[in-house]
Design a protein around this motif. Sequence first.
Motif, PDB file in Angstrom:
ATOM      1  N   VAL A   1       0.853  -1.183   0.000  1.00 48.08           N
ATOM      2  CA  VAL A   1       0.000   0.000   0.000  1.00 48.08           C
ATOM      3  C   VAL A   1       0.887   1.231   0.000  1.00 48.08           C
ATOM      4  N   ALA A   2       0.612   2.171  -0.903  1.00 46.96           N
ATOM      5  CA  ALA A   2       1.401   3.407  -0.988  1.00 46.96           C
ATOM      6  C   ALA A   2       0.471   4.603  -1.062  1.00 46.96           C
ATOM      7  N   ILE A   3       0.692   5.565  -0.162  1.00 45.45           N
ATOM      8  CA  ILE A   3      -0.076   6.805  -0.150  1.00 45.45           C
ATOM      9  C   ILE A   3       0.678   7.853  -0.965  1.00 45.45           C
ATOM     10  N   GLY A   4      -0.069   8.582  -1.818  1.00 45.91           N
ATOM     11  CA  GLY A   4       0.558   9.606  -2.639  1.00 45.91           C
ATOM     12  C   GLY A   4      -0.296   9.930  -3.851  1.00 45.91           C
ATOM     13  N   ASP A   5       0.313  10.569  -4.823  1.00 45.46           N
ATOM     14  CA  ASP A   5      -0.367  10.915  -6.068  1.00 45.46           C
ATOM     15  C   ASP A   5      -0.573   9.642  -6.889  1.00 45.46           C
ATOM     16  N   ARG A   6      -1.822   9.211  -7.007  1.00 41.68           N
ATOM     17  CA  ARG A   6      -2.087   7.929  -7.662  1.00 41.68           C
ATOM     18  C   ARG A   6      -1.746   7.945  -9.145  1.00 41.68           C
ATOM     19  N   GLY A   7      -1.931   9.076  -9.809  1.00 45.15           N
ATOM     20  CA  GLY A   7      -1.581   9.170 -11.219  1.00 45.15           C
ATOM     21  C   GLY A   7      -0.092   8.978 -11.449  1.00 45.15           C
ATOM     22  N   ARG A   8       0.726   9.655 -10.648  1.00 51.96           N
ATOM     23  CA  ARG A   8       2.178   9.530 -10.787  1.00 51.96           C
ATOM     24  C   ARG A   8       2.648   8.123 -10.447  1.00 51.96           C
ATOM     25  N   MET A   9       2.077   7.538  -9.405  1.00 51.09           N
ATOM     26  CA  MET A   9       2.514   6.196  -9.009  1.00 51.09           C
ATOM     27  C   MET A   9       2.107   5.165 -10.058  1.00 51.09           C
ATOM     28  N   ASN A  10       0.910   5.315 -10.632  1.00 50.86           N
ATOM     29  CA  ASN A  10       0.488   4.410 -11.705  1.00 50.86           C
ATOM     30  C   ASN A  10       1.415   4.518 -12.912  1.00 50.86           C
ATOM     31  N   ALA A  11       1.795   5.742 -13.259  1.00 53.77           N
ATOM     32  CA  ALA A  11       2.701   5.938 -14.393  1.00 53.77           C
ATOM     33  C   ALA A  11       4.060   5.315 -14.115  1.00 53.77           C
ATOM     34  N   ALA A  12       4.540   5.422 -12.867  1.00 56.44           N
ATOM     35  CA  ALA A  12       5.825   4.832 -12.509  1.00 56.44           C
ATOM     36  C   ALA A  12       5.778   3.303 -12.598  1.00 56.44           C
ATOM     37  N   LEU A  13       4.663   2.720 -12.181  1.00 60.51           N
ATOM     38  CA  LEU A  13       4.508   1.264 -12.302  1.00 60.51           C
ATOM     39  C   LEU A  13       4.512   0.828 -13.769  1.00 60.51           C
ATOM     40  N   ASP A  14       3.857   1.625 -14.620  1.00 55.43           N
ATOM     41  CA  ASP A  14       3.759   1.262 -16.040  1.00 55.43           C
ATOM     42  C   ASP A  14       5.104   1.301 -16.751  1.00 55.43           C
ATOM     43  N   THR A  15       6.011   2.134 -16.274  1.00 59.56           N
ATOM     44  CA  THR A  15       7.287   2.298 -16.974  1.00 59.56           C
ATOM     45  C   THR A  15       8.449   1.557 -16.320  1.00 59.56           C
ATOM     46  N   ALA A  16       8.267   1.027 -15.117  1.00 53.72           N
ATOM     47  CA  ALA A  16       9.356   0.330 -14.420  1.00 53.72           C
ATOM     48  C   ALA A  16       9.659  -1.003 -15.114  1.00 53.72           C
ATOM     49  N   PRO A  17      10.897  -1.245 -15.542  1.00 55.80           N
ATOM     50  CA  PRO A  17      11.220  -2.497 -16.245  1.00 55.80           C
ATOM     51  C   PRO A  17      10.904  -3.751 -15.439  1.00 55.80           C
ATOM     52  N   GLY A  18      11.226  -3.736 -14.135  1.00 58.78           N
ATOM     53  CA  GLY A  18      10.965  -4.915 -13.318  1.00 58.78           C
ATOM     54  C   GLY A  18       9.485  -5.225 -13.190  1.00 58.78           C
ATOM     55  N   VAL A  19       8.666  -4.179 -13.062  1.00 56.58           N
ATOM     56  CA  VAL A  19       7.222  -4.379 -12.953  1.00 56.58           C
ATOM     57  C   VAL A  19       6.654  -4.877 -14.287  1.00 56.58           C
ATOM     58  N   ARG A  20       7.139  -4.331 -15.383  1.00 53.36           N
ATOM     59  CA  ARG A  20       6.681  -4.781 -16.692  1.00 53.36           C
ATOM     60  C   ARG A  20       7.052  -6.241 -16.929  1.00 53.36           C
ATOM     61  N   ALA A  21       8.223  -6.658 -16.468  1.00 56.38           N
ATOM     62  CA  ALA A  21       8.622  -8.058 -16.602  1.00 56.38           C
ATOM     63  C   ALA A  21       7.703  -8.965 -15.788  1.00 56.38           C
ATOM     64  N   PHE A  22       7.317  -8.513 -14.584  1.00 52.82           N
ATOM     65  CA  PHE A  22       6.414  -9.330 -13.774  1.00 52.82           C
ATOM     66  C   PHE A  22       5.029  -9.402 -14.412  1.00 52.82           C
ATOM     67  N   ARG A  23       4.555  -8.312 -14.989  1.00 58.82           N
ATOM     68  CA  ARG A  23       3.260  -8.338 -15.667  1.00 58.82           C
ATOM     69  C   ARG A  23       3.275  -9.327 -16.834  1.00 58.82           C
ATOM     70  N   ALA A  24       4.373  -9.352 -17.577  1.00 61.12           N
ATOM     71  CA  ALA A  24       4.478 -10.302 -18.687  1.00 61.12           C
ATOM     72  C   ALA A  24       4.460 -11.734 -18.167  1.00 61.12           C
ATOM     73  N   ALA A  25       5.162 -11.976 -17.055  1.00 60.19           N
ATOM     74  CA  ALA A  25       5.155 -13.313 -16.463  1.00 60.19           C
ATOM     75  C   ALA A  25       3.769 -13.678 -15.952  1.00 60.19           C
TER      76      ALA A  25
END
Length: 266
Positions: free
Chosen positions: A208-232
């Motif tokens: 759980v992370a408190i903060g600007d949800r738009g910015r955090m969502n964008a960071a998740l979408d562009t993070a290489p490690g997160v994108r690799a986990f989504r593909a898996a």
Amino acid sequence: MADSSPADRNPGLLAQFLLPRRRPGRKPGWSAIVPLVVVAAGFLFATTASTARGTQLREDRRVQLSDAIRQRQADVARSEKRAAALRAEVEDDTSRQGRNDARVRDQQKRADGSKATAGLTAVHGPALTVTLNDAPRQPDRQLPTGATADDVVVHQQDVQAVVNALWAGGAEAMSIMDVRVISTSAVRCVGNTLLLSGQVFSPPFVIVAIGDRGRMNAALDTAPGVRAFRAAAKDWGLGYEVKEDDDVRVPAYHGSSSLSDARVPR
């Protein structure tokens, strides 16, 4: 015609070179070793049967190991409870001392002003909740075609990728499995279990992370490690879910905040 070789003239000479020699009157070594091996094997079988007493030794070991793990977890929980009580006593003693000592009182005020930044107070606000989970087990315990055992579980780097992406996206406060994450928190996994602040957690792992949800969502979408986990997750059935909440409470950190070592950044 060429002269015949000594081996041609005497076939027994060739046999002397090819066959191993034995000293006359000496028996092969195996004749003495085999009985010893048989006796030792019989002793081992008898010892194993006596120890097992009709049970399977491997299953007994698994039970003993599970009991040992549960016992250690209970020991850790008691130690954490005792440590929390001692920290509370120190806080009370410091507060009493501050009433009569201006220097202690000033340091208390300074420390209180840094508690929120250090994660020592509970906070609430709009948040993202990210859940990571292992792939569901097949009824026949078979892995998906082309997958290995490592492909269907959440790893340490997967949790770290999400945590780092949320921080990069401007997260103001964060918790993992309802445990506050601070600057000294370390995410470690053993197998498919998570070790955090002396506690052991099994998936699904909830961040759980408190903060600007738009910015955090964008960071998740562009993070290489997160994108690799989504593909898996698409390939092997791992669980990945992101949920937006308008108001979520993140608890204060209650563990030890002392540093054992530190290094000045260069």
